[in-house]
Design a protein around this motif. Structure first.
Motif, short mmCIF file in Angstrom:
data_model
loop_
_atom_site.label_atom_id
_atom_site.label_comp_id
_atom_site.label_asym_id
_atom_site.label_seq_id
_atom_site.Cartn_x
_atom_site.Cartn_y
_atom_site.Cartn_z
N GLU A 243 -45.24 25.28 -23.03
CA GLU A 243 -44.04 26.34 -23.13
C GLU A 243 -43.16 25.57 -24.06
N ASN A 244 -42.97 24.19 -23.99
CA ASN A 244 -41.75 23.57 -24.85
C ASN A 244 -42.13 22.87 -25.89
N THR B 152 -39.56 37.79 -34.17
CA THR B 152 -39.36 37.73 -32.55
C THR B 152 -39.65 36.47 -32.04
N SER C 289 -40.16 33.27 -29.90
CA SER C 289 -40.45 32.63 -28.30
C SER C 289 -39.10 32.13 -28.09
N GLU C 290 -38.95 32.02 -26.63
CA GLU C 290 -37.53 31.40 -26.04
C GLU C 290 -37.21 30.05 -26.38
N THR C 291 -38.72 29.43 -26.53
CA THR C 291 -38.56 27.89 -26.92
C THR C 291 -37.94 27.84 -28.24
N LYS D 282 -36.08 29.75 -29.86
CA LYS D 282 -34.71 30.23 -29.82
C LYS D 282 -33.65 29.13 -29.25
N ARG D 283 -34.21 28.28 -28.40
CA ARG D 283 -33.41 27.08 -28.02
C ARG D 283 -33.68 26.18 -29.14
#
Length: 297
Positions: free
Chosen positions: A90-91, A279, A281-283, A285-286
């Motif tokens: 995920e990261n 679009t 991923s949240e990763t 975006k961070r």
């Protein structure tokens, strides 16, 4: 994942001889001929003209030659992407790299990014910079590759169906062979380019390149513009071999050991940064937020 007779076909085409291809494949010429005959029979096309002077590709053979290289490389890249997917976390930020899209800018920023997001890790994924790969990878960012570093603008982003995050404006430079008459200079004037052939990407690829093109046409017609279709190692080789001048950016300084990238005294630049999915991923975006903070420190 593909018929390995294609590899034999490529060796024969490059060597122009069954015997030479056999030596490279460590098999007998008879075995090579058998593979080519089977491939021609399976495809129902004639791939080679056989004469006493050697072998030449037919039109069908030339078409297959170009496609076979892509098929083989794409299959190899598919296996790499599949293995990377198994290791995906995920990261993890998967960064696509090629000679024209080096990840050097991220390596430089990484220590400060790591301070803000210590949980995020990099995974470099090399790929061959071909038109087909560029189209597939950039259109599908977020699937196997998350970001690619490179030059871009809105025209190019619309063409490739992706988004861009600007890190800096790169001055448009010129690359020349180390043997070129201009290679001894550390900075060029526009007048230095008079009488030269300047290789530019075709119109409508980039607004910024089109602005440069129009400036040259209107104000410096002593420079001959030569269009090309895609930045690749072949284009850098062409620049070195032809003694032409190639539009480049400083980030490509190490792409070709026999070329020198030189700044030019003109007011032309192009955005440089990260290409990513519309679009992300949240990763991702961070990750982009962290870069934004680092750039404004």
């Amino acid at each position: 994942m593909y018929n390995h007779q294609l590899e034999t076909f490529l060796r024969v085409a490059d060597a122009g001889s069954f015997n030479k291809a056999a030596e490279q494949s460590f098999i007998t010429p008879t075995a090579v001929i058998k593979q080519i005959n089977l491939l021609e029979a399976d495809l129902d096309v004639k791939l080679f003209e056989r004469t006493h002077r050697g072998l030449t590709l037919t039109k069908a053979g030339m078409s297959l030659y170009n496609d076979a290289k892509y098929v083989i490389q794409y299959c190899k890249d598919s296996v790499i992407r599949a293995k990377n997917a198994m290791q995906e976390g995920e990261n993890v930020i998967r960064i696509g790299t090629s000679p024209m899209t080096p990840a050097g800018v991220l390596v430089e920023l990484w220590p400060k990014i790591h301070e803000l997001c210590p949980e995020i890790k990099f995974q470099l994924i090399p790929y061959e910079n071909t038109p087909e790969n560029a189209r597939e990878i950039l259109k599908n960012l977020g699937q196997n590759i998350d970001v690619v570093a490179g030059i871009f603008d809105d025209t190019m982003l619309n063409l490739r169906s992706c988004a861009g995050f600007e890190i800096s404006r790169q001055p448009i430079c010129c690359a020349v062979s180390i043997h070129h008459r201009l290679a001894g200079k550390n900075r060029l004037t526009v007048q230095d380019l008079y009488g030269e052939r300047l290789m530019l990407m075709h119109r409508n690829w980039s607004h910024y390149v089109d602005v440069l093109r129009d400036d040259i046409w209107q104000n410096h017609n002593q420079i001959q513009i030569v269009d090309f279709d895609f930045y690749s190692v072949d284009v850098f080789n062409r620049c070195e071999n032809s003694n032409d001048v190639l539009m480049a950016v400083q980030a490509w300084d190490n792409v070709h050991p026999l070329l020198k990238v030189i700044p030019v005294e003109w007011n032309h630049s192009i955005p440089y940064g990260l290409l990513h999915s519309h679009t992300p991923s949240e990763t991702v975006k961070r990750f982009l937020s962290a870069i934004q903070m680092v750039l404004h420190q």
